[in-house]
Design an enzyme around this catalytic site. Structure first.
Site, PDB file in Angstrom:
ATOM      1  N   GLU A   1       0.825  -1.217   0.000  1.00  0.00           N
ATOM      2  CA  GLU A   1       0.000   0.000   0.000  1.00  0.00           C
ATOM      3  C   GLU A   1       0.856   1.262   0.000  1.00  0.00           C
ATOM      4  OE1 GLU A   1      -3.033  -0.379  -0.644  1.00  0.00           O
ATOM      5  OE2 GLU A   1      -3.088  -2.534  -0.272  1.00  0.00           O
TER       6      GLU A   1
ATOM      7  N   GLU B   1      -1.166  -1.832  -9.386  1.00  0.00           N
ATOM      8  CA  GLU B   1      -1.206  -3.018  -8.528  1.00  0.00           C
ATOM      9  C   GLU B   1      -0.036  -3.971  -8.753  1.00  0.00           C
ATOM     10  OE1 GLU B   1      -2.976  -2.856  -6.126  1.00  0.00           O
ATOM     11  OE2 GLU B   1      -4.612  -1.520  -6.659  1.00  0.00           O
TER      12      GLU B   1
END
Length: 885
Positions: free
Chosen positions: A324, A346
């Site tokens: 993250e 991602e």
């Protein structure tokens, strides 16, 4: 002034003629293909109360209008527009509201809005979601009420009428009016705070951000100082629900270090002014989210009581946090222009997380874990229904489906392969060049590949694009020829397809193939770019190699089909010295895959279990166990199940008994991590009654005192007891679940509740889901229990059919995820044509109502087809192997 409520909920891509930009027909999919304007900034003020079901808001959107228009379309969902006006050139124009279907709000003006700058002011109200974790949603913890947001991918429109697409990246300024005695957190620091009623927080304007990265939370929080990080010494905090500050110990110790390491790698100072890690008390449907300056995590990822914390949980947090926080650069600083390139966010965060952990804690051997993740992606990628990494986005389903193992794990593996081919230092230069060039902007795959090619001095665009723009796993066949002078590898490539697949194997990639070869345990490495279906590769070896490792360091995203002599040579003798740990894991995953493709008899693949079952590396031993377990559901004939259990015990029982259910002082971390998986498998599938009875005894003690089992072993022990348990034991677990407020403990209990084989217990679990005895957002996984054995395989589907409408009404959804899309998985373990037909007949007309549902059903049905074909082809081989055990 009209006042209306419109139900609106997605942002998507499709063609929409430009001449309709001023029309009263709403866009079909995407604002960017309709509007002749763009926002330049937002100022929003919301009045929110964790105890209320609705909120009110006002938003001022600064616009740059390119062409005059009488209608402005915005995204919005379940928002009631009270008033809307536009200020331009000293004039104020009132708007009326046009219906926009399920995605949009239209604002119509009596005369055209002129080109140039203007400000659109809207007053509105909206709803707070319950039983969901998307948009603005409420949560309760220990009697306290909280509000949180989750906007990726298309849920910012639940809270703001806005341009809810990633390409609209502009500054936001947020003000929150909240009840007294509660706090508020957002992406940026508070610039002013009024203690008067209402309690008002004014947050600093953000750097340019897309709507999906805006975030805020409201409630009685505790704040834990986690120090400072980076060259600019920005503050790091852990934000917890009230009374949970003591559970932030590990996160507070490591988060700043992770941030500093990321900053060092990217060569760019952390882009924001603070870094808050926010715990959300949710147990299903939410993982973590990379909101700029305010990352949110499911509470069980971020928090744990120090006295019951586990090594696995801590490493899990480190991995998720690194992912993250890597997004603060890859995704937040530089944002994908559209969802077809979400891999730029991602896949890179996944790859970067693994890189940071490997450098920070090499003793964790995370490189071996990466191989396991790659193998999982290859399995998914072998389906004809698999997505491309860079899949065109043509519907809301496509956006939802984009957040899968292809984007994350395949994308990360492909990045790792090209980094290895180019060189780490050169690849890093390319990444840094990309981030600096597109800082606070949007970018595409082409932008990235151009930056890496120019920054590294090596053109990767053509080769990399073959992996981005076509689905599938390359299968490279290798044969060694030493008869024609220099040792030569004869290579062929095609798409790897499982037995029974209806796909074409004709695809060709540009594959960086790296091999290692030698005569003893040492070897030398070479790499070559394979660009054609066939290639002859003359090695630099001075003599004929005794063995060839076809995927050096297991970094290549391809499978290897070895010439039989090469396969035997590679897997004989001192394999732990000839192949490193990532290669050994890859070898076993490769063998399992070749078995599913019909290129290797399944019985021959099982022979490798004996080669690796006592490996000194934990992950390799675990991979050997998974290879042994891979045949248990569909390839082991019922009459040979005793032989199969003997096979498992012969290879793994001694180690399981050596470890036992209880840890010993001074044990290394790797033993603590191995014990739960190994003992549970031997005690359950392996049928070890001594270990099973011990688990039952420990479970009985646990009901009296949860400290009777160490936290790291609770799930394994309770799951083993459940495997042999009945409905009475299930009800005891339900009571224990309700009694404990510790979310980590609840997670372990729920995992155990999915392990029952007793039909009564399994059906009791289904009833728990349906009744809401435990809310579906927490208990949904129970719906899939019972599929591991033939006798109960049909129960989940039967129950879902009988109660479909009720289950659909209760399902969790939001945040780009709709649990309804998972309903077809109640038949995922079927392996016969009749059941497959029943599954398709029931779900085909129903899945279209769930975001992502059609592809999920297609993949479930394809897996059933493949299982039927594999069983027919490989069951005799497994039977022949087990007959000797």
């Amino acid at each position: 002034m009209n006042k209306a409520v419109f139900t609106l909920s997605s942002l998507l891509l499709s063609s929409f003629s430009a001449h309709l930009f001023a029309g009263e027909t709403p866009p079909k999919l995407r604002l960017a293909e309709v509007e002749q304007m763009a926002p330049t900034g937002y100022r929003a003020a919301l009045t929110v109360d964790p105890a209320e079901d609705t909120f009110t808001g006002s938003i001022a959107i600064s616009l740059e209008v390119q062409q005059p228009t009488s209608v402005i379309w915005l995204n919005g969902n379940k928002l009631s527009i009270d008033n809307a006006s536009l200020k331009t050139l000293g004039n104020q124009m009132q708007a009326t509201v046009l219906p926009g279907g399920s995605d949009f709000i239209g604002l119509k003006f009596s005369s055209p809005v002129p080109a140039g700058p203007s400000i659109l002011d809207i007053g509105y109200s909206g709803v707070v979601h319950k039983g969901s974790s998307a948009g603005l949603f409420s949560m309760e913890d220990a009697g306290n009420h909280y509000l949180y947001t989750q906007f990726e991918s298309t849920d910012a429109r639940d809270v703001f009428p806005c341009f809810d697409e990633p390409s609209y990246k502009v500054p936001w300024q947020l003000t929150l009016h909240v009840p007294a005695k509660v706090n508020a957190v957002s992406n940026t620091p508070v610039v002013s705070e009024s203690k008067e009623e209402p309690h008002t927080f004014v947050f600093k304007q953000t750097k340019p951000l897309p709507s999906y990265l805006i975030a805020f939370a409201v409630g009685p929080f505790d704040f834990v100082d986690a120090g400072t990080a980076g060259k600019n010494h920005f503050p790091v905090r852990i934000v917890t629900p009230r009374g949970k500050a003591g559970e932030a110990k590990y996160a507070a110790e490591v988060t700043a270090t992770i941030l500093t390491r990321l900053e060092d790698y990217f060569g760019i100072p952390y882009p924001y002014e603070k870094s808050d890690q926010m715990a959300i008390p949710v147990t299903f449907g939410f993982g973590a989210m990379e909101n700029a300056g305010m990352v949110t995590y499911a509470q069980t990822l971020l928090l744990a009581r120090p006295d019951t914390d586990t090594i696995a949980r801590q490493r899990g947090y480190a991995s998720v946090a690194a992912h993250e926080l890597a997004h603060q650069w890859f995704g937040d600083l530089v944002t994908t222009a559209w969802w077809n390139d979400i891999w730029l966010n991602e896949a890179f965060a996944t790859w970067t997380s693994a890189k940071i952990l490997a450098e920070w804690h090499p003793e964790w051997n995370t490189r071996v874990n990466n191989v396991g993740a790659k193998l999982g992606a290859e399995n998914q990628d072998s389906l004809v229904s698999a997505r491309k990494i860079r899949q065109p986005i043509e519907s809301k389903d496509d956006i939802s489906n984009a957040f899968d193992g292809i984007t994350y794990q395949k994308g990360a593996a492909v990045i790792g392969m090209f980094e290895s081919w180019i060189g780490q230092a050169e690849f890093r230069k390319g990444i840094q060049s990309y981030l600096k060039q597109y800082a606070f902007k949007n970018a595409t795959a082409g932008d990235f590949l151009d930056a890496v090619s120019s920054g590294s001095g090596r053109n990767v665009t053509a080769a990399f694009s073959t992996f981005l723009n076509q689905a599938g796993v390359p299968l490279v066949s290798m044969a060694l020829d030493c008869k024609q002078g220099a040792p030569t590898l004869h290579l062929t490539q095609k798409r790897a397809l499982p037995l029974g697949s209806k796909g074409s194997s004709d695809e060709v990639w540009q594959i960086p193939v790296c091999v290692r070869y030698g005569t003893g345990t040492a070897g030398q490495s070479e790499c070559s770019l394979m660009m054609q279906p066939r290639a002859d590769w003359k090695l630099k070896a001075s003599s004929c190699p005794a063995w060839v490792e076809g995927n050096s360091d297991a970094v290549g995203y391809y499978r290897v089909n070895y010439q039989p002599e090469l396969l035997d040579a590679l897997a004989s003798g001192e394999v732990d010295q000839r192949m490193n740990a990532p290669e050994r894991v890859d070898f076993m995953g490769n063998a399992e895959a070749l078995s599913s493709e019909g290129d290797l008899p399944a019985g021959d693949a099982l022979k490798f279990v004996a080669v690796f079952h006592a490996d000194p590396e934990r992950q390799v031993l675990e991979s050997s166990l998974r290879l042994a377990l891979s045949v248990r559901e569909h390839l082991v004939p019922a009459e040979l199940m005793p032989n199969y259990q003997r096979f498992l015990r012969k290879n793994f029982q001694a180690k399981a008994h050596e470890l036992g259910w209880t840890s010993k002082p001074g044990e290394p971390d790797e033993v603590h991590l191995l014990r739960p998986e190994l003992l549970r498998a031997v005690a359950t599938v392996g049928g070890d009654q001594e270990l099973a009875n011990q688990a039952k005894e420990l479970t009985a003690k646990w009901f009296e005192n949860h400290a009777a089992i160490s936290p790291e072993m609770t799930g394994a022990v309770l799951g083993t007891a459940a495997y042999y348990g009945d409905e009475k034991l299930f009800e005891q677990f339900v009571a224990a679940y309700k009694d404990t407020k510790d979310r980590q403990e609840r997670q372990r209990i729920m995992g155990a509740m999915t392990s029952f084989r007793d039909p009564g217990a399994i059906q009791a679990g289904y009833k728990v889901v349906l009744s809401g005895q435990i809310p579906m957002i927490q208990s949904a996984q129970l719906l899939f229990a019972g599929q591991g054995q033939e006798a109960t395989r049909h129960l989940a589907f039967d129950f879902t059919k009988a109660h479909f409408d009720e289950l659909a009404a209760k399902r969790p959804q939001g945040g780009g995820f709709d649990f309804g899309s998972r309903f077809p998985a109640v038949g995922q373990s079927y392996c016969d044509a009749e059941s497959r037909s029943a599954l398709e007949d029931f779900f085909a007309p129903k899945v279209t109502q769930f975001t992502g549902g059609p592809r999920a059903l297609a993949q479930t049905l394809e897996r059933v087809d493949l299982c039927i074909a594999e069983r027919k082809a490989q069951e005799p081989s497994v039977a022949a192997f087990l007959a000797t055990q």
